[in-house]
Design a protein around this motif. Structure first.
Motif, PDB file in Angstrom:
ATOM      1  N   ASP A 151       0.997  -1.180   0.003  1.00 57.46           N
ATOM      2  CA  ASP A 151       0.110  -0.004  -0.233  1.00 57.46           C
ATOM      3  C   ASP A 151       0.730   1.204  -0.053  1.00 57.46           C
ATOM      4  OD1 ASP A 151      -2.833   1.317   0.517  1.00 57.46           O
ATOM      5  OD2 ASP A 151      -1.557   1.890   2.036  1.00 57.46           O
ATOM      6  N   SER A 152       1.907   1.232   0.796  1.00 54.88           N
ATOM      7  CA  SER A 152       2.901   2.613   0.766  1.00 54.88           C
ATOM      8  C   SER A 152       3.663   2.606  -0.559  1.00 54.88           C
ATOM      9  CB  SER A 152       3.904   2.324   1.932  1.00 54.88           C
ATOM     10  OG  SER A 152       4.531   3.251   1.925  1.00 54.88           O
ATOM     11  N   TYR A 153       3.920   1.620  -1.152  1.00 55.85           N
ATOM     12  CA  TYR A 153       4.719   1.453  -2.380  1.00 55.85           C
ATOM     13  C   TYR A 153       3.707   2.516  -3.298  1.00 55.85           C
ATOM     14  CZ  TYR A 153       5.789   0.592  -7.045  1.00 55.85           C
ATOM     15  OH  TYR A 153       6.187   0.964  -8.603  1.00 55.85           O
ATOM     16  N   TYR A 154       2.332   2.068  -3.457  1.00 62.46           N
ATOM     17  CA  TYR A 154       1.500   2.667  -4.504  1.00 62.46           C
ATOM     18  C   TYR A 154       1.075   4.114  -3.939  1.00 62.46           C
ATOM     19  CZ  TYR A 154       0.903  -1.456  -7.157  1.00 62.46           C
ATOM     20  OH  TYR A 154       1.069  -2.688  -8.041  1.00 62.46           O
ATOM     21  N   ARG A 155       1.106   4.486  -2.749  1.00 62.55           N
ATOM     22  CA  ARG A 155       0.938   5.650  -2.183  1.00 62.55           C
ATOM     23  C   ARG A 155       1.989   6.560  -2.296  1.00 62.55           C
ATOM     24  NH1 ARG A 155      -3.794   6.100   1.088  1.00 62.55           N
ATOM     25  NH2 ARG A 155      -4.773   4.076   1.696  1.00 62.55           N
ATOM     26  N   PHE A 156       3.210   6.196  -2.066  1.00 58.98           N
ATOM     27  CA  PHE A 156       4.235   7.363  -2.184  1.00 58.98           C
ATOM     28  C   PHE A 156       5.304   6.906  -3.073  1.00 58.98           C
ATOM     29  CE2 PHE A 156       2.204   6.777   2.153  1.00 58.98           C
ATOM     30  CZ  PHE A 156       1.768   8.034   2.290  1.00 58.98           C
ATOM     31  N   ALA A 157       5.464   5.786  -3.623  1.00 59.17           N
ATOM     32  CA  ALA A 157       6.561   5.688  -4.592  1.00 59.17           C
ATOM     33  C   ALA A 157       6.544   5.235  -5.800  1.00 59.17           C
ATOM     34  CB  ALA A 157       7.590   4.785  -3.517  1.00 59.17           C
ATOM     35  N   ASN A 158       5.083   4.976  -6.153  1.00 59.37           N
ATOM     36  CA  ASN A 158       4.876   4.267  -7.500  1.00 59.37           C
ATOM     37  C   ASN A 158       5.212   5.047  -8.699  1.00 59.37           C
ATOM     38  OD1 ASN A 158       3.355   2.657  -9.242  1.00 59.37           O
ATOM     39  ND2 ASN A 158       1.831   4.230  -9.537  1.00 59.37           N
ATOM     40  N   ALA A 159       6.372   4.339  -9.313  1.00 59.54           N
ATOM     41  CA  ALA A 159       6.950   4.880 -10.618  1.00 59.54           C
ATOM     42  C   ALA A 159       7.626   3.580 -10.982  1.00 59.54           C
ATOM     43  CB  ALA A 159       8.095   5.997 -10.153  1.00 59.54           C
ATOM     44  N   ASN A 160       8.378   3.728 -12.350  1.00 56.78           N
ATOM     45  CA  ASN A 160       9.134   2.783 -12.834  1.00 56.78           C
ATOM     46  C   ASN A 160      10.487   2.704 -12.305  1.00 56.78           C
ATOM     47  OD1 ASN A 160       9.736   0.509 -14.458  1.00 56.78           O
ATOM     48  ND2 ASN A 160       8.149   1.366 -16.024  1.00 56.78           N
ATOM     49  N   VAL A 161      11.148   1.729 -12.479  1.00 61.56           N
ATOM     50  CA  VAL A 161      12.357   1.564 -11.714  1.00 61.56           C
ATOM     51  C   VAL A 161      13.494   1.718 -12.843  1.00 61.56           C
ATOM     52  CG1 VAL A 161      11.821   0.312  -9.846  1.00 61.56           C
ATOM     53  CG2 VAL A 161      12.466  -0.962 -11.949  1.00 61.56           C
ATOM     54  N   HIS A 162      14.867   2.032 -12.560  1.00 68.86           N
ATOM     55  CA  HIS A 162      15.796   1.946 -13.180  1.00 68.86           C
ATOM     56  C   HIS A 162      15.954   3.099 -14.506  1.00 68.86           C
ATOM     57  CE1 HIS A 162      16.258  -2.497 -11.993  1.00 68.86           C
ATOM     58  NE2 HIS A 162      16.701  -1.699 -10.883  1.00 68.86           N
ATOM     59  N   ARG A 163      14.905   3.821 -14.549  1.00 70.99           N
ATOM     60  CA  ARG A 163      14.818   4.892 -15.548  1.00 70.99           C
ATOM     61  C   ARG A 163      14.673   6.337 -15.321  1.00 70.99           C
ATOM     62  NH1 ARG A 163      10.154   1.215 -18.876  1.00 70.99           N
ATOM     63  NH2 ARG A 163      11.331  -0.751 -18.693  1.00 70.99           N
ATOM     64  N   GLY A 164      13.731   6.736 -14.589  1.00 69.58           N
ATOM     65  CA  GLY A 164      13.869   8.005 -14.498  1.00 69.58           C
ATOM     66  C   GLY A 164      14.645   8.344 -13.350  1.00 69.58           C
ATOM     67  N   VAL A 165      14.978   9.799 -13.548  1.00 74.50           N
ATOM     68  CA  VAL A 165      15.911  10.397 -12.437  1.00 74.50           C
ATOM     69  C   VAL A 165      15.029  11.240 -11.275  1.00 74.50           C
ATOM     70  CG1 VAL A 165      17.857  10.452 -14.100  1.00 74.50           C
ATOM     71  CG2 VAL A 165      16.265  12.470 -14.055  1.00 74.50           C
ATOM     72  N   HIS A 166      13.836  11.286 -11.637  1.00 73.90           N
ATOM     73  CA  HIS A 166      13.076  11.994 -10.698  1.00 73.90           C
ATOM     74  C   HIS A 166      12.795  11.563  -9.126  1.00 73.90           C
ATOM     75  CE1 HIS A 166       9.789   9.267 -11.596  1.00 73.90           C
ATOM     76  NE2 HIS A 166      10.069   9.391 -12.720  1.00 73.90           N
ATOM     77  N   THR A 167      12.375  11.785  -8.304  1.00 70.61           N
ATOM     78  CA  THR A 167      12.350  11.436  -6.867  1.00 70.61           C
ATOM     79  C   THR A 167      11.394  10.171  -6.913  1.00 70.61           C
ATOM     80  OG1 THR A 167      12.492  13.727  -5.915  1.00 70.61           O
ATOM     81  CG2 THR A 167      11.729  11.789  -4.572  1.00 70.61           C
ATOM     82  N   LEU A 168      10.338   9.962  -7.227  1.00 68.23           N
ATOM     83  CA  LEU A 168       9.670   8.863  -7.480  1.00 68.23           C
ATOM     84  C   LEU A 168      10.060   7.657  -8.090  1.00 68.23           C
ATOM     85  CD1 LEU A 168       5.950   9.882  -7.772  1.00 68.23           C
ATOM     86  CD2 LEU A 168       7.117   9.733  -5.688  1.00 68.23           C
ATOM     87  N   GLY A 169      10.963   8.048  -8.962  1.00 69.76           N
ATOM     88  CA  GLY A 169      11.673   6.801  -9.623  1.00 69.76           C
ATOM     89  C   GLY A 169      12.819   6.283  -8.966  1.00 69.76           C
ATOM     90  N   SER A 170      13.579   7.310  -8.347  1.00 69.86           N
ATOM     91  CA  SER A 170      14.594   6.809  -7.215  1.00 69.86           C
ATOM     92  C   SER A 170      13.880   5.918  -6.054  1.00 69.86           C
ATOM     93  CB  SER A 170      15.273   7.916  -7.002  1.00 69.86           C
ATOM     94  OG  SER A 170      16.007   8.726  -7.693  1.00 69.86           O
TER      95      SER A 170
END
Length: 406
Positions: free
Chosen positions: A42-61
């Motif tokens: 639940d916490s991942y989807y609420r606060f960190a949902n983004a793709n991995v290894h690609r974006g340099v933005h905060t959620l991606g990190s």
């Protein structure tokens, strides 16, 4: 181990089924999830949902850190040397298919042998059947003893210098047999073969050290060890994985793509094409934290006491057949005379008791047992002695009901 305190962490157990408190005895099919795992997803989807290894933005990190931290937790849990040896998959089935399709088809040729046992789950039979058909290799089976175990003498007699792959379950999902993986691995390696272990029923219950076992590959699913569905792991020795080709191609697993050729990322990512199961990996990491806090030794001790108690109580029921060895993992597979397993499961469900009925994805083993199907009660860290008593009462009611019908 404080079982009642553990049960309070599993919200699904606090409910009634058909007006009776739920007695969940089907953890070999899938385990229930503690609140900590539910909260992590639940916490991942609420606060960190983004793709991995690609974006340099905060959620991606954030997402990448959570995903790779979960990989490190797996590495520690199975005592692997490196996270490069930990491949995230959809589950045990996908992991075994990866080995059979990549390593198997590249290293097998006509006349080579693939050694299995009749107790294997279909997921550890069919991929090897297909690899054999594609390469001309042949399948051989280690014979079972009357109690559903294998002896090391039988292993030695079956594995030869023509054997290239030995594929075997750590724990049988039907018999509860715990196979001597370390000793079998030694025999396989002596003949130059690799050993592939189906750990789906092993890792939820046993302390697994892949280096101590000296297995070449170890496959398991998260959903049988308190993690979400859809996430699993293939462990492989680095030198083997380095020489294997991916079987899924596309985004995430590439290094450079040209118009007529491409190169792959380094391990482990070359085997993780496409957007991975990020939330599942996060949940698996949380499940490992949960199980580690309880302690795998404590879990095994509790479960084996339950299994022994269940067999003792169930053997007092007239007309019951129990399959498998005396020393076993946390399950009891059985039949009641003249009552189909599906009918047994249906009556038990009316009493709020969940058991599995059918061939358990092990049709060759059913034929070895000379039955078409069985019922199975499987236990985990949240089950109690009182629930075993409820199961036995439910089986007596089942006998009474069908005795009156017929």
């Amino acid at each position: 181990m404080d079982v009642q305190a553990i049960r309070q962490q599993f919200p699904i157990l606090d409910q009634e089924i058909n007006g009776k408190p739920l007695v969940y005895l089907d953890s070999s099919a899938t385990s229930q999830k503690p609140q900590s795992v539910i909260d992590a997803v639940d916490s991942y989807y609420r606060f960190a949902n983004a793709n991995v290894h690609r974006g340099v933005h905060t959620l991606g990190s954030r997402a990448t850190d959570l995903y790779e931290n979960a990989r490190e937790k797996v590495r520690q849990f199975i005592h692997a040397d490196s996270t490069a040896e930990v491949i995230f998959t959809r589950g045990t089935t996908t992991a075994i298919n990866l080995v059979a399709s990549s390593f198997g088809r590249s290293n097998l040729q006509a006349g080579d042998e693939i050694v299995l046992t009749p107790m294997e789950h279909h997921s550890n039979i069919i991929p090897w059947q297909q690899a054999a058909k594609a390469t001309g290799a042949k399948l051989k089976y280690i014979p079972l003893q009357p109690d559903g175990t294998v002896t090391l003498d039988a292993v030695r007699e079956t594995i030869t210098n023509q054997t290239k792959i030995v594929a075997i379950a750590h724990v049988s999902n039907v018999l509860g047999t715990i196979n001597p993986i370390k000793e079998i691995a030694e025999i396989a390696h002596r003949h130059g073969a690799v050993i592939v272990v189906d750990g789906a029923q092993g890792i939820p219950h046993l302390e697994v050290d892949v280096k101590e076992l000296n297995c070449d590959f170890y496959a398991f699913s998260g959903h049988k060890m308190c993690a979400p569905t859809g996430i699993g792991v293939l462990y492989g020795k680095r030198e083997l994985l380095e020489n294997m080709e991916p079987i899924e191609f596309g985004g995430e697993m590439i290094d450079f793509v040209h118009l007529y050729d491409s190169t792959w990322k380094e391990l482990p990512w070359k085997f993780e094409g496409g957007t991975p199961i990020i939330a599942g990996a996060v949940g698996l990491g949380a499940a490992i934290d949960f199980l580690s806090e309880v302690g795998m030794d404590a879990i095994l001790e509790h479960e084996q006491k339950l299994a022994a108690y269940a067999m003792e109580k169930m053997r007092t029921i007239e007309g019951i057949s129990i399959y498998g060895p005396e020393h076993r993992a946390a399950l009891v597979t059985f039949n009641l005379d003249d009552v189909h397993p599906h009918d047994v499961a249906t009556v038990l469900d009316a009493e709020g008791i969940a058991v599995r009925a059918g061939h358990h994805c092990a049709q060759p083993l059913m034929r070895w047992l000379d039955v078409t199907a069985t019922a199975r009660a499987s236990f985990y860290l949240y089950n109690t002695v009182e629930e075993v008593d409820i199961l036995v009462d439910g089986l007596l009611k089942t006998k009474e009901y069908f005795g009156n019908v017929f």
